[in-house]
Design a protein around this motif. Structure first.
Motif, PDB file in Angstrom:
ATOM      1  N   THR A   8       0.838  -1.244   0.156  1.00  0.00           N
ATOM      2  CA  THR A   8       0.177  -0.050  -0.151  1.00  0.00           C
ATOM      3  C   THR A   8       0.760   1.183   0.020  1.00  0.00           C
ATOM      4  O   THR A   8       0.617   2.105  -0.590  1.00  0.00           O
ATOM      5  N   GLU A   9       1.887   1.049   0.776  1.00  0.00           N
ATOM      6  CA  GLU A   9       2.958   2.441   0.716  1.00  0.00           C
ATOM      7  C   GLU A   9       3.466   2.410  -0.736  1.00  0.00           C
ATOM      8  O   GLU A   9       3.689   3.868  -1.134  1.00  0.00           O
ATOM      9  N   LEU A  12       0.758   4.549  -2.640  1.00  0.00           N
ATOM     10  CA  LEU A  12       0.715   5.835  -2.268  1.00  0.00           C
ATOM     11  C   LEU A  12       1.946   6.585  -2.613  1.00  0.00           C
ATOM     12  O   LEU A  12       1.702   7.824  -3.066  1.00  0.00           O
ATOM     13  N   GLN A  37     -10.400   0.916   4.997  1.00  0.00           N
ATOM     14  CA  GLN A  37      -9.115   1.014   5.380  1.00  0.00           C
ATOM     15  C   GLN A  37      -8.142   1.678   4.277  1.00  0.00           C
ATOM     16  O   GLN A  37      -7.349   2.437   4.659  1.00  0.00           O
ATOM     17  N   LEU A  38      -8.029   1.496   3.326  1.00  0.00           N
ATOM     18  CA  LEU A  38      -7.528   1.984   2.096  1.00  0.00           C
ATOM     19  C   LEU A  38      -7.878   3.557   1.799  1.00  0.00           C
ATOM     20  O   LEU A  38      -6.869   4.349   1.480  1.00  0.00           O
ATOM     21  N   ARG A  40      -9.030   5.622   4.052  1.00  0.00           N
ATOM     22  CA  ARG A  40      -8.361   6.296   5.157  1.00  0.00           C
ATOM     23  C   ARG A  40      -6.968   6.703   4.940  1.00  0.00           C
ATOM     24  O   ARG A  40      -6.472   7.886   4.960  1.00  0.00           O
ATOM     25  N   ARG A  41      -6.238   5.890   4.460  1.00  0.00           N
ATOM     26  CA  ARG A  41      -4.753   6.009   4.054  1.00  0.00           C
ATOM     27  C   ARG A  41      -4.571   6.814   2.924  1.00  0.00           C
ATOM     28  O   ARG A  41      -3.564   7.768   3.049  1.00  0.00           O
ATOM     29  N   PHE A  42      -5.376   6.772   2.010  1.00  0.00           N
ATOM     30  CA  PHE A  42      -5.255   7.777   0.853  1.00  0.00           C
ATOM     31  C   PHE A  42      -5.729   9.294   1.255  1.00  0.00           C
ATOM     32  O   PHE A  42      -5.200  10.481   0.904  1.00  0.00           O
ATOM     33  N   THR A  44      -5.627  10.575   4.085  1.00  0.00           N
ATOM     34  CA  THR A  44      -4.635  11.153   4.989  1.00  0.00           C
ATOM     35  C   THR A  44      -3.407  11.707   4.188  1.00  0.00           C
ATOM     36  O   THR A  44      -2.977  12.898   4.457  1.00  0.00           O
ATOM     37  N   ARG A  45      -3.037  11.210   3.123  1.00  0.00           N
ATOM     38  CA  ARG A  45      -2.219  11.463   2.381  1.00  0.00           C
ATOM     39  C   ARG A  45      -2.482  12.522   1.277  1.00  0.00           C
ATOM     40  O   ARG A  45      -1.826  13.518   0.906  1.00  0.00           O
ATOM     41  N   ASP A 328      -5.345  -5.111   7.518  1.00  0.00           N
ATOM     42  CA  ASP A 328      -4.264  -5.069   8.323  1.00  0.00           C
ATOM     43  C   ASP A 328      -4.863  -4.803   9.775  1.00  0.00           C
ATOM     44  O   ASP A 328      -5.390  -3.740   9.991  1.00  0.00           O
TER      45      ASP A 328
END
Length: 503
Positions: A8-9, A12, A37-38, A40-42, A44-45, A328
């Motif tokens: 995932t990183e 990103l 989940q995905l 949220r990570r995107f 944030t970025r 995760d």
């Protein structure tokens, strides 16, 4: 990359680079369940730049995302396979996460495989297509090693944690020792330890419902769906209702056998409801959650269940295939696989690969933090190579072995397949049409001297009746079966090139 290796990183960072160049990104995930989940990570970025596309959105929400994408207000679209058609103006990157997953294949009209479509679309746009998986399909890996795709390997996890050890339990021995329950002694003890330490466990089952089928002990009659002829499944939550998972047909559980009037009607097999009930009976203090098709039909149900579990509002999560996909969950230190060999004996050349992928993916949910973890895999077929390689997390070993078998049997990637399916309410008519077409194709193969092309069938499909229609199939195997079919009239036939199963 192995599970937890930071795929995932990479998505990103690749997205960051593309957006800096003024281009846009599409990220495909196999299940809606994985999007929270995905996303949220995107988010944030890339705050304010992410749009979501999937079937659980309302018409208004979908239109709003579509309009904002077309107006150039969104830089990232995340969603299931249909997200590929978002109207972005300048695509620079298409990510296909868990690229081995069969959910990318749409088996109803309009037929398409989002996986291969993404690669073609990226070529058309001059974009980069990044495909990520811990268990790519045999064909994907073969294509990569033949030079068609570049391989980037991530052999280690990001954290200090290693892949969890897998203990294989032979359920035949458990039966010999008098244990007739769902859980082996090892799994029961490990569950008790995990709960007492305040950690979390995932119990995985390749099914849903309470029983696999209802049958009569006196005459052996099995209750089947009148439309599909598949066994009906029992659901305790709904007043002992029997349900067909293919067409939605329901009926009440009968008191006596419709065939011989005996009262010896019993359920056989097990499902997620039954597993959850047994855990509650064994560990009344444990908080359990169930995550399957039945518990996630409401809007946002996936996110609610996942958030509850991630926030440690439950100790044990019981679930079906959804658990096998990129989740995760750092507090999970135990994964129990109730019956690993479900699906191994299906008459499908891709059956072993699918079981191996599912088991490897589920095992990867354990030990994703410094707490470590372990996997307990219960099976009646411990000697099967798919189970042996999954227990060792040996993707390379499985690939080599499976490739040998495919070469021996003449299946992809060493040959191409086309699957032709005919459906009709009258079984005799369906068989006649299948035989007629097979005869025409055989003549064509001989006339055109296609010595390497052969027909398998016609035969009834494994699921012989679906939604009131009988299904017959012909499989064409050879170097280029599609070219054989180009000028053949096939108006009433369903045609699949490179099918993902032959069931």
């Amino acid at each position: 990359g192995v599970t937890g290796s930071g795929k995932t990183e990479i998505y990103l960072r690749a997205a960051e680079e593309v957006i800096q160049k003024g281009k846009q990104v599409i990220v495909l995930v196999p299940e809606i369940a994985l999007t929270p989940q995905l996303v949220r990570r995107f988010l944030t970025r890339f705050p304010g730049q992410v749009g979501l596309v999937h079937s659980k959105l309302s018409e208004g929400e979908r239109y709003d995302t579509w309009r904002r994408a077309r107006d150039g207000k969104l830089n990232v679209i995340i969603g299931a396979r249909s997200a590929l058609f978002s109207p972005l103006l300048n695509i620079g990157l298409i990510v296909v996460d868990e690229c081995h997953d069969s959910s990318y294949y749409q088996a109803e009209p309009p037929y398409y495989n989002a996986m291969t479509s993404a690669q073609d679309y990226a070529r058309l746009c001059g974009a980069v297509c990044v495909m990520g998986s811990a268990t790519p399909t045999i064909e994907q890996r073969f294509q990569a090693e033949s030079g068609g795709v570049q391989i980037l390997g991530l052999p280690n996890r990001v954290t200090d944690s290693t892949l969890p050890p897998v203990q294989v339990i032979d359920m035949r021995e458990e039966l010999k020792n008098g244990n007739r329950g769902i859980f082996s002694r090892s799994l029961t003890e490990s569950l008790a330890e995990t709960i007492s330490r305040g950690e979390q466990a995932i119990i995985f089952l390749n099914r849903r419902g309470t029983a696999t089928y209802i049958f009569c002990r006196d005459c052996g009659y099995t209750l089947k769906c009148p439309n599909c002829e598949t066994p009906l499944t029992l659901h305790l939550e709904n007043k002992e209702q029997l349900l067909c998972h293919h067409c939605g047909y329901t009926r009440k559980r009968p008191k006596t056998c419709p065939n011989c009037n005996s009262e010896q009607i019993r359920e056989y097999g097990l499902g997620s409801e039954k597993v959850e009930a047994d855990i509650k009976a064994m560990f009344p203090q444990a908080r359990t959650l169930r995550w399957d098709w039945d518990t996630t039909r409401q809007k946002d149900a996936h996110e609610i269940i996942l958030t509850h579990f991630a926030n440690h509002q439950a100790d044990v999560l019981v679930g079906t295939q959804m658990l096998a996909k990129g989740l995760d969950l750092p507090m999970v230190t135990l994964v129990g696989i109730v019956l690993a060999d479900v699906g191994l004996n299906l008459p499908d050349p891709f059956a072993s690969e699918k079981v191996f992928q599912t088991l490897t993916q589920v095992a990867g949910r354990a030990g994703r933090s410094s707490r470590g973890g372990k996997v307990i895999l219960q099976t009646f077929m411990p000697e099967h190579y798919a189970i042996q390689f999954a227990a060792q997390h040996d993707v390379n070993g499985f690939y080599t072995r499976e490739l040998e078998y495919r070469k021996l049997l003449g299946y992809p990637p060493y040959a191409k397949l086309a699957r032709l399916e005919y459906r009709h309410a009258d079984n005799v008519r369906a068989e006649e049409e299948a035989n007629k077409l097979a005869g025409r194709l055989k003549i064509k193969i001989e006339t055109e001297k296609r010595h390497q092309t052969e027909l398998i069938g016609p035969v009834p499909c494994f699921f012989a009746k679906d939604n009131g229609e009988y299904r017959w199939q012909i499989v064409v195997r050879g170097p280029d079966p599609a070219s054989l079919l180009r000028d053949v009239k096939l108006s009433d036939w369903r045609i699949e090139i490179d099918p993902i199963n032959l069931l």
